[in-house]
Motif scaffolding. Structure first.
Motif, PDB file in Angstrom:
ATOM      1  N   GLY A  51      -7.233   5.396  -3.148  1.00 24.64           N
ATOM      2  CA  GLY A  51      -7.656   5.489  -4.541  1.00 24.64           C
ATOM      3  C   GLY A  51      -7.105   4.394  -5.418  1.00 24.64           C
ATOM      4  O   GLY A  51      -7.799   3.909  -6.295  1.00 24.64           O
ATOM      5  N   ALA A  52      -5.861   3.992  -5.207  1.00 26.15           N
ATOM      6  CA  ALA A  52      -5.265   2.960  -6.060  1.00 26.15           C
ATOM      7  C   ALA A  52      -5.709   1.562  -5.636  1.00 26.15           C
ATOM      8  O   ALA A  52      -6.153   0.762  -6.455  1.00 26.15           O
ATOM      9  CB  ALA A  52      -3.742   3.056  -6.012  1.00 26.15           C
ATOM     10  N   ARG A  53      -5.603   1.252  -4.342  1.00 25.64           N
ATOM     11  CA  ARG A  53      -5.938  -0.085  -3.846  1.00 25.64           C
ATOM     12  C   ARG A  53      -7.336  -0.135  -3.235  1.00 25.64           C
ATOM     13  O   ARG A  53      -7.958  -1.182  -3.189  1.00 25.64           O
ATOM     14  CB  ARG A  53      -4.925  -0.537  -2.785  1.00 25.64           C
ATOM     15  N   PHE A  54      -7.812   1.006  -2.729  1.00 21.21           N
ATOM     16  CA  PHE A  54      -9.117   1.059  -2.065  1.00 21.21           C
ATOM     17  C   PHE A  54      -9.560   2.510  -1.927  1.00 21.21           C
ATOM     18  O   PHE A  54      -8.755   3.429  -2.014  1.00 21.21           O
ATOM     19  CB  PHE A  54      -9.053   0.405  -0.672  1.00 21.21           C
ATOM     20  N   ASP A  55     -10.862   2.706  -1.748  1.00 19.52           N
ATOM     21  CA  ASP A  55     -11.429   3.971  -1.304  1.00 19.52           C
ATOM     22  C   ASP A  55     -11.913   3.738   0.128  1.00 19.52           C
ATOM     23  O   ASP A  55     -11.913   2.598   0.614  1.00 19.52           O
ATOM     24  CB  ASP A  55     -12.596   4.411  -2.197  1.00 19.52           C
ATOM     25  N   TRP A 105       0.850  -1.193   0.000  1.00 20.15           N
ATOM     26  CA  TRP A 105       0.000   0.000   0.000  1.00 20.15           C
ATOM     27  C   TRP A 105       0.884   1.241   0.000  1.00 20.15           C
ATOM     28  O   TRP A 105       1.758   1.388   0.863  1.00 20.15           O
ATOM     29  CB  TRP A 105      -0.898   0.028   1.232  1.00 20.15           C
ATOM     30  N   PRO A 106       0.654   2.184  -0.914  1.00 23.43           N
ATOM     31  CA  PRO A 106       1.446   3.418  -0.900  1.00 23.43           C
ATOM     32  C   PRO A 106       1.084   4.297   0.297  1.00 23.43           C
ATOM     33  O   PRO A 106      -0.068   4.317   0.737  1.00 23.43           O
ATOM     34  CB  PRO A 106       1.075   4.096  -2.223  1.00 23.43           C
ATOM     35  N   THR A 107       2.079   4.998   0.820  1.00 22.51           N
ATOM     36  CA  THR A 107       1.859   5.888   1.962  1.00 22.51           C
ATOM     37  C   THR A 107       2.159   7.327   1.563  1.00 22.51           C
ATOM     38  O   THR A 107       2.787   7.595   0.547  1.00 22.51           O
ATOM     39  CB  THR A 107       2.764   5.495   3.149  1.00 22.51           C
ATOM     40  N   VAL A 137      -6.323  -7.642  -0.791  1.00 17.26           N
ATOM     41  CA  VAL A 137      -7.425  -6.968  -0.124  1.00 17.26           C
ATOM     42  C   VAL A 137      -8.588  -6.681  -1.078  1.00 17.26           C
ATOM     43  O   VAL A 137      -9.744  -6.680  -0.684  1.00 17.26           O
ATOM     44  CB  VAL A 137      -6.932  -5.669   0.563  1.00 17.26           C
ATOM     45  N   GLU A 138      -8.286  -6.469  -2.358  1.00 21.93           N
ATOM     46  CA  GLU A 138      -9.322  -6.067  -3.309  1.00 21.93           C
ATOM     47  C   GLU A 138     -10.481  -7.065  -3.381  1.00 21.93           C
ATOM     48  O   GLU A 138     -11.628  -6.681  -3.554  1.00 21.93           O
ATOM     49  CB  GLU A 138      -8.726  -5.867  -4.707  1.00 21.93           C
TER      50      GLU A 138
END
Length: 201
Positions: free
Chosen positions: A40-44, A27-29, A155-156
């Motif tokens: 936005g990229a992996r989840f909202d 996950w980007p931080t 997670v998606e």
């Protein structure tokens, strides 16, 4: 004469947390204090009062990550849900009502990237410290995982999505989740309005 090595600087807890998110989960931080997760990229993120979020948990599968911060619950939903939410609320006939629910997506209100405060990783020694500090009142509103993400799991597949509406795949249905939390947000608003009316009568 041998030189004495300089003392090693203790590992920065923020670096440890950042590495857990970036390397264990992918996950980007967003740098800063406190550390934030890029959304936005992996989840909202569906941000609702904790009471409404608790009602919505029944629509989530076991692997759906959920965070709590203060009296707010952060339900992770499929990326792109932020764009879909206004249409879903209109379709459910909640669009015209002021609800205490918002969604954090890939683009923030200022046009920048959306972000949420990064909860401490589960099992981290700092989590116990965070809970103890929260109970003593010295750490108010720190984000914590109610249902943490699991390293090595995609997670998606566990996130509520519109594509689940026809029972396709194993993902939870975003529409049912939004309807449940919107209903509870509305009940909370009505209860507060009644309490204020009684206080002034």
């Amino acid at each position: 004469m041998p030189s004495v090595p300089l003392p090693r600087r203790p590992l920065d807890p923020d670096d440890r947390v950042r590495r857990w998110y970036e390397h264990e989960l992918g996950w980007p931080t967003v740098p800063g204090t406190p550390l934030h997760l890029s959304v936005g990229a992996r989840f909202d993120v569906l941000d609702v009062p904790a009471e409404a979020g608790l009602a919505g948990l029944r629509h989530l599968v076991t692997g759906s990550p959920v965070a709590v911060q203060g009296d707010r619950m952060r339900l992770l939903v499929a990326p792109g849900s932020a764009e879909e939410l206004p249409g879903v609320l209109d379709w459910l006939e909640w669009g015209g009502l002021p609800l205490d629910l918002r969604v954090i997506g890939g683009t923030g209100e200022d046009g920048g990237s959306g972000a949420m405060e990064a909860p401490m990783p589960p099992g981290d020694a700092a989590v116990g410290w965070a809970w103890a500090s929260a109970e003593s009142g010295s750490l108010q509103g720190a984000a914590v995982w109610l249902r943490p993400p699991e390293p090595g799991c995609e997670v998606e597949a566990s996130l509520p999505t519109l594509s689940a509406m026809g029972g396709v795949g194993g993902a939870p249905d975003l529409v049912r989740l939004v309807d449940t939390v919107a209903t509870h947000c509305h009940r909370i608003r009505l209860r507060r309005a009644c309490a204020q009316a009684l206080a002034f009568s």
